[in-house]
Design a protein around this motif. Structure first.
Motif, PDB file in Angstrom:
ATOM      1  N   LEU A 150       0.821  -1.209   0.000  1.00 49.96           N
ATOM      2  CA  LEU A 150       0.000   0.000   0.000  1.00 49.96           C
ATOM      3  C   LEU A 150       0.856   1.260   0.000  1.00 49.96           C
ATOM      4  CD1 LEU A 150      -2.936  -0.969   2.406  1.00 49.96           C
ATOM      5  CD2 LEU A 150      -2.845  -1.075  -0.075  1.00 49.96           C
ATOM      6  N   LEU A 151       1.942   1.246   0.756  1.00 52.50           N
ATOM      7  CA  LEU A 151       2.848   2.402   0.755  1.00 52.50           C
ATOM      8  C   LEU A 151       3.450   2.606  -0.628  1.00 52.50           C
ATOM      9  CD1 LEU A 151       4.646   1.968   4.198  1.00 52.50           C
ATOM     10  CD2 LEU A 151       3.350   4.001   3.476  1.00 52.50           C
ATOM     11  N   ASN A 152       3.913   1.540  -1.245  1.00 52.42           N
ATOM     12  CA  ASN A 152       4.517   1.658  -2.577  1.00 52.42           C
ATOM     13  C   ASN A 152       3.510   2.147  -3.619  1.00 52.42           C
ATOM     14  OD1 ASN A 152       7.275   0.949  -2.247  1.00 52.42           O
ATOM     15  ND2 ASN A 152       6.746  -1.223  -2.102  1.00 52.42           N
ATOM     16  N   GLN A 153       2.276   1.653  -3.529  1.00 53.17           N
ATOM     17  CA  GLN A 153       1.257   2.089  -4.482  1.00 53.17           C
ATOM     18  C   GLN A 153       0.861   3.545  -4.268  1.00 53.17           C
ATOM     19  OE1 GLN A 153       0.077   0.226  -7.250  1.00 53.17           O
ATOM     20  NE2 GLN A 153       1.962  -0.771  -6.561  1.00 53.17           N
ATOM     21  N   LEU A 154       0.803   3.971  -3.017  1.00 55.55           N
ATOM     22  CA  LEU A 154       0.532   5.383  -2.726  1.00 55.55           C
ATOM     23  C   LEU A 154       1.665   6.253  -3.267  1.00 55.55           C
ATOM     24  CD1 LEU A 154      -1.127   7.619  -1.339  1.00 55.55           C
ATOM     25  CD2 LEU A 154       0.152   7.115   0.771  1.00 55.55           C
ATOM     26  N   TYR A 160       6.223   9.079  -7.054  1.00 53.99           N
ATOM     27  CA  TYR A 160       7.478   8.741  -6.382  1.00 53.99           C
ATOM     28  C   TYR A 160       7.897   7.316  -6.747  1.00 53.99           C
ATOM     29  CZ  TYR A 160       5.861  12.597  -3.344  1.00 53.99           C
ATOM     30  OH  TYR A 160       5.392  13.793  -2.848  1.00 53.99           O
ATOM     31  N   ASN A 161       9.046   6.924  -6.203  1.00 52.92           N
ATOM     32  CA  ASN A 161       9.556   5.575  -6.393  1.00 52.92           C
ATOM     33  C   ASN A 161       8.576   4.551  -5.822  1.00 52.92           C
ATOM     34  OD1 ASN A 161      11.219   3.101  -5.404  1.00 52.92           O
ATOM     35  ND2 ASN A 161      12.519   4.113  -6.908  1.00 52.92           N
ATOM     36  N   ASN A 162       8.338   3.449  -6.574  1.00 56.78           N
ATOM     37  CA  ASN A 162       7.328   2.477  -6.135  1.00 56.78           C
ATOM     38  C   ASN A 162       7.924   1.168  -5.632  1.00 56.78           C
ATOM     39  OD1 ASN A 162       8.230   1.323  -8.469  1.00 56.78           O
ATOM     40  ND2 ASN A 162       6.225   1.122  -9.445  1.00 56.78           N
ATOM     41  N   THR A 163       9.250   1.156  -5.396  1.00 57.38           N
ATOM     42  CA  THR A 163       9.865  -0.059  -4.855  1.00 57.38           C
ATOM     43  C   THR A 163      10.695   0.209  -3.605  1.00 57.38           C
ATOM     44  OG1 THR A 163      11.765   0.205  -6.335  1.00 57.38           O
ATOM     45  CG2 THR A 163       9.964  -1.203  -7.101  1.00 57.38           C
ATOM     46  N   ASN A 164      11.205   1.419  -3.461  1.00 51.05           N
ATOM     47  CA  ASN A 164      12.020   1.765  -2.298  1.00 51.05           C
ATOM     48  C   ASN A 164      11.311   2.863  -1.511  1.00 51.05           C
ATOM     49  OD1 ASN A 164      14.158   3.181  -0.661  1.00 51.05           O
ATOM     50  ND2 ASN A 164      15.412   1.539  -1.526  1.00 51.05           N
ATOM     51  N   ILE A 165      10.717   2.471  -0.399  1.00 45.59           N
ATOM     52  CA  ILE A 165       9.903   3.407   0.377  1.00 45.59           C
ATOM     53  C   ILE A 165      10.749   4.553   0.919  1.00 45.59           C
ATOM     54  CG2 ILE A 165       8.439   3.630   2.432  1.00 45.59           C
ATOM     55  CD1 ILE A 165       7.618   0.673   1.952  1.00 45.59           C
ATOM     56  N   ALA A 166      11.979   4.246   1.356  1.00 42.79           N
ATOM     57  CA  ALA A 166      12.849   5.284   1.918  1.00 42.79           C
ATOM     58  C   ALA A 166      13.212   6.319   0.863  1.00 42.79           C
ATOM     59  CB  ALA A 166      14.097   4.634   2.496  1.00 42.79           C
ATOM     60  N   LEU A 167      13.558   5.884  -0.334  1.00 35.95           N
ATOM     61  CA  LEU A 167      13.892   6.809  -1.408  1.00 35.95           C
ATOM     62  C   LEU A 167      12.712   7.729  -1.721  1.00 35.95           C
ATOM     63  CD1 LEU A 167      15.986   7.622  -3.605  1.00 35.95           C
ATOM     64  CD2 LEU A 167      14.918   5.915  -5.092  1.00 35.95           C
ATOM     65  N   ALA A 168      11.501   7.137  -1.710  1.00 31.93           N
ATOM     66  CA  ALA A 168      10.303   7.919  -2.017  1.00 31.93           C
ATOM     67  C   ALA A 168       9.990   8.939  -0.926  1.00 31.93           C
ATOM     68  CB  ALA A 168       9.111   6.986  -2.220  1.00 31.93           C
ATOM     69  N   LEU A 169      10.023   8.485   0.335  1.00 32.01           N
ATOM     70  CA  LEU A 169       9.532   9.334   1.427  1.00 32.01           C
ATOM     71  C   LEU A 169      10.582  10.266   2.008  1.00 32.01           C
ATOM     72  CD1 LEU A 169       7.184   6.848   3.329  1.00 32.01           C
ATOM     73  CD2 LEU A 169       6.660   8.431   1.470  1.00 32.01           C
ATOM     74  N   TYR A 170      11.871   9.924   1.907  1.00 37.70           N
ATOM     75  CA  TYR A 170      12.902  10.742   2.545  1.00 37.70           C
ATOM     76  C   TYR A 170      13.723  11.569   1.556  1.00 37.70           C
ATOM     77  CZ  TYR A 170      11.677   7.662   6.378  1.00 37.70           C
ATOM     78  OH  TYR A 170      10.975   6.958   7.336  1.00 37.70           O
ATOM     79  N   LEU A 171      13.586  11.252   0.246  1.00 38.42           N
ATOM     80  CA  LEU A 171      14.274  12.080  -0.749  1.00 38.42           C
ATOM     81  C   LEU A 171      13.258  12.787  -1.648  1.00 38.42           C
ATOM     82  CD1 LEU A 171      17.461  11.210  -2.741  1.00 38.42           C
ATOM     83  CD2 LEU A 171      15.510  12.184  -3.934  1.00 38.42           C
ATOM     84  N   GLU A 172      12.374  12.027  -2.288  1.00 35.44           N
ATOM     85  CA  GLU A 172      11.452  12.619  -3.252  1.00 35.44           C
ATOM     86  C   GLU A 172      10.358  13.455  -2.594  1.00 35.44           C
ATOM     87  OE1 GLU A 172      11.445   9.532  -6.976  1.00 35.44           O
ATOM     88  OE2 GLU A 172      10.452   8.850  -5.146  1.00 35.44           O
ATOM     89  N   GLY A 198      11.228   7.928 -11.123  1.00 34.19           N
ATOM     90  CA  GLY A 198      10.790   7.566  -9.779  1.00 34.19           C
ATOM     91  C   GLY A 198      10.857   6.090  -9.472  1.00 34.19           C
ATOM     92  N   ASN A 199      11.068   5.227 -10.496  1.00 37.41           N
ATOM     93  CA  ASN A 199      11.107   3.791 -10.234  1.00 37.41           C
ATOM     94  C   ASN A 199      12.397   3.151 -10.742  1.00 37.41           C
ATOM     95  OD1 ASN A 199      10.648   4.029 -12.909  1.00 37.41           O
ATOM     96  ND2 ASN A 199       8.832   2.730 -13.001  1.00 37.41           N
ATOM     97  N   GLN A 200      13.394   3.969 -11.016  1.00 39.30           N
ATOM     98  CA  GLN A 200      14.655   3.440 -11.547  1.00 39.30           C
ATOM     99  C   GLN A 200      15.590   3.103 -10.394  1.00 39.30           C
ATOM    100  OE1 GLN A 200      14.614   7.186 -13.468  1.00 39.30           O
ATOM    101  NE2 GLN A 200      15.121   6.274 -15.439  1.00 39.30           N
ATOM    102  N   ILE A 201      15.253   2.076  -9.659  1.00 39.84           N
ATOM    103  CA  ILE A 201      15.996   1.778  -8.437  1.00 39.84           C
ATOM    104  C   ILE A 201      17.433   1.351  -8.750  1.00 39.84           C
ATOM    105  CG2 ILE A 201      15.218  -0.634  -8.338  1.00 39.84           C
ATOM    106  CD1 ILE A 201      15.760   1.799  -5.372  1.00 39.84           C
TER     107      ILE A 201
END
Length: 619
Positions: A150-154, A160-172, A198-201
């Motif tokens: 759910l976090l990744n889909q949100l 934002y990034n849809n595989t790395n929650i930290a990258l999405a929430l703390y950088l983007e 946003g998804n190029q992990i």
């Protein structure tokens, strides 16, 4: 008139029998809206969900959509998405309103209630996130795996990034909130000539230090080392409390008229027998309902039968039962609509076609009523003229029988896991088969063996192909298309499970009926032709006949049959068999004969073999 000219829609059009919630191309969307088949139950269920979403003020916001294989859960949840999505809502509601004509105008819902509902939804700000959970889940074994999904889909919904929650929430996310996210993307593009999606992990990990440096140019408060460590920490877990906090933060600047809806397909298959995932979902829905309320909704589709969901132990059944208490809105879809939906989507006729078929039915009513009659109520002929116009060029029993064939093939390992007794399988094979006979003239009826086409054969396993190839390689089958049709028909029905084969045995009569293509084909003539082919297959040790039922021999059985056939039988044994199985059963000779007051013993001899040597005279 040709069969292709009967249909209201081009029979050659592409139909996707398996609705995939992630496919949003224009063709798929338009077809899935325009060709959605509403039954009265579906119309009521759609209103039930939309009304709850629009008017619920408090309490639980989970929606549980259940149904057996073939009930159309994925298409239903996707149509809900279309009703909510601003771009597609007008067209979806137009079709929804048309379906009300099938209901009693005094019943609920009616046109007035649906119009009020549509206006109410228009005043809400609706955001929908739809996905198949199995397709987007990671391989993390965490007990909070659904929380991560759910976090990744949100995050993906926000760009934002849809595989790395930290990258999405703390950088983007901080860059987005400060209004510098677009500038960050431009800087990445200028530095690496790489578009930041946003998804190029992999890319972001390879150049993580430099990417963090670029982010720090726009956000000097970033702790570079701490951020890198968090992003690289693959084992980091995220709790339900973290998800709730993130949802609250997302809704902070939005009004009470805002609704965020997660539409999650195939939940029960994903959970399976994993009770930790079950608990995770149960708690998520409970916490959202109690701490956020009707501003966030979780809609799930699931298999109806517990035996399809879990290993069915008492504890697991009880655990799965508990989850229902977290979903106040329960919607159950009916699987028996699968054949009707297939007929409406694939075989719907235009007015000229209906008129022509009405005339044909009237002229051939007796033949239609008597030609396609099978000896069991489960496999039915046309009920009436309306059923005929809806079903033609197919015969009603074929939909149930091909469904049984799919199930039996799956059980005996003749097809891969993807082919099951589902709406998608029946819809797909019916559409493909209809295209094969589109150039036939009206009066042609689809024989059941036509279902055994490339669409089905491409899914056969090596085991099934080996059995068929032995029959196909016989000279008489290679040179005779009719014989090949008999082989295909027998192969389809000879593997039905025991409960099904009792109702529909693989007999000469049934195989002959399956192969009828017209109302005036003499049945006895067809039976004679079929029996000739079957007898040849028996002689070649390809099939076996027991009590009037035929079946294909397996590889080891063929070897045994061939050994028996090649073993010479001495004349003495033949004569014994002739005596015991024919003379004794038919002539029934007595061991002695009475004449007047005397009894005479009889000595029986067949050719040069004496059966009973002591007698007063020889017979």
């Amino acid at each position: 008139m040709y069969i292709r000219d009967l249909f209201s829609k081009d029979i050659n059009r592409r139909i996707n029998p398996a609705v995939v919630v992630s496919e949003m191309d224009e063709y798929s969307v338009n077809q899935e809206i325009e060709e959605y088949v509403f039954t009265p139950a579906i119309t009521r269920n759609m209103y039930k969900f939309l009304n709850a979403l629009a008017n619920k003020k408090e309490g639980k916001t989970g929606v549980w959509i259940s149904g057996y294989y073939g009930s159309g859960k994925s298409h239903f949840i996707k149509y809900l998405y279309y009703c909510l999505q601003e771009q597609y809502s007008p067209k979806a509601f137009e079709m929804f309103k048309e379906s009300l004509g099938k209901l009693d105008p005094l019943d609920e819902p009616n046109i007035g209630l649906v119009t009020v509902l549509q206006n109410r939804l228009a005043k809400l700000t609706l955001e929908e996130i739809i996905f198949n959970i199995d397709a987007v889940s990671d391989n993390n074994d965490s007990k909070e795996r659904i929380t991560r999904v759910l976090l990744n889909q949100l995050n993906q919904f926000r760009g934002y990034n849809n595989t790395n929650i930290a990258l999405a929430l703390y950088l983007e996310k901080p860059l987005d909130k400060s209004g510098a996210f677009d500038q960050f993307k431009e800087s990445v593009k200028g530095t690496f000539n790489e578009t930041w999606e946003g998804n190029q992990i992999r890319f972001s990990r390879m150049y993580l230090d430099k990417i963090i440096d670029i982010a720090a140019e726009f956000d000097p408060n970033i702790d570079k080392q701490a951020l890198k460590s968090t992003i690289m920490n693959k084992s980091q877990d995220y709790t339900i409390e973290f998800l709730i906090a993130e949802l609250k933060d997302y809704l902070q600047d939005k009004t009470d008229e805002h609704r965020l809806i997660f539409l999650i397909d195939e939940v029960s298959q994903y959970i399976g027998s994993d009770t930790t995932l079950l608990l995770n979902l149960q708690t998520i829905v409970e916490e959202i309902g109690s701490k956020i309320g009707p501003r966030v909704w979780v809609v799930c589709t699931a298999q109806q039968e517990l035996s399809n969901l879990i290993n069915n132990t008492d504890d697991q059944t009880e655990d799965f039962g508990k989850i229902f208490g977290r979903f106040e809105t329960m919607i159950s879809l009916e699987s028996q609509d699968a054949a009707f939906i297939t007929k409406k989507r694939v075989l719907d006729k235009k007015s000229e076609g209906i008129g022509l078929l009405n005339d044909y039915y009237k002229a051939n009513k007796g033949g239609i009523e008597n030609q396609f009659v099978l000896d069991h109520d489960l496999y039915q002929n046309f009920e009436n003229r309306n059923d005929f116009t809806l079903t033609y060029p197919f015969i009603p029993y074929q939909f149930r029988l091909v469904s049984d064939v799919f199930e039996s093939f799956s059980n005996v390992g003749y097809v891969g896991e993807g082919v099951k007794n589902t709406e998608r399988a029946i819809l797909g094979i019916t559409h493909y088969t209809a295209k094969l006979c589109k150039d036939k003239e009206v009066g042609y009826f689809v024989p059941f063996d036509l279902f055994f086409n490339e669409q089905l054969m491409k899914n056969l396993t090596h085991l099934a192909r080996n059995i068929l190839d032995r029959a196909y390689k016989i000279k008489e089958v290679q040179s005779d298309e009719f014989a090949r049709r008999v082989v295909n028909s027998l192969f389809m029905i000879s593997n039905l499970g025991e409960s099904k084969s009792i109702n529909f045995p693989a007999s000469v009569e049934n195989i002959s009926l399956l192969m009828l293509e017209a109302v005036d084909t003499p049945k006895q003539e067809m039976q004679d032709k079929v029996e000739k082919v079957l007898n040849n297959l028996v002689d070649k040790n390809i099939i076996q006949m027991t009590e009037g039922k035929y079946r294909f021999l397996k590889e080891d059985e063929i070897e045994v049959a061939q050994m028996i056939k090649n073993t010479p039988l001495p004349s003495e044994y033949r004569l014994e068999y002739f005596y015991e199985d024919i003379i004794q059963r038919i002539v029934k000779p007595e061991p002695q004969f009475s004449f007047g007051s005397r009894n005479f013993r009889i000595s029986i001899q067949i050719d040069d073999k004496l059966i009973n040597q002591k007698g007063d005279f020889n017979l």
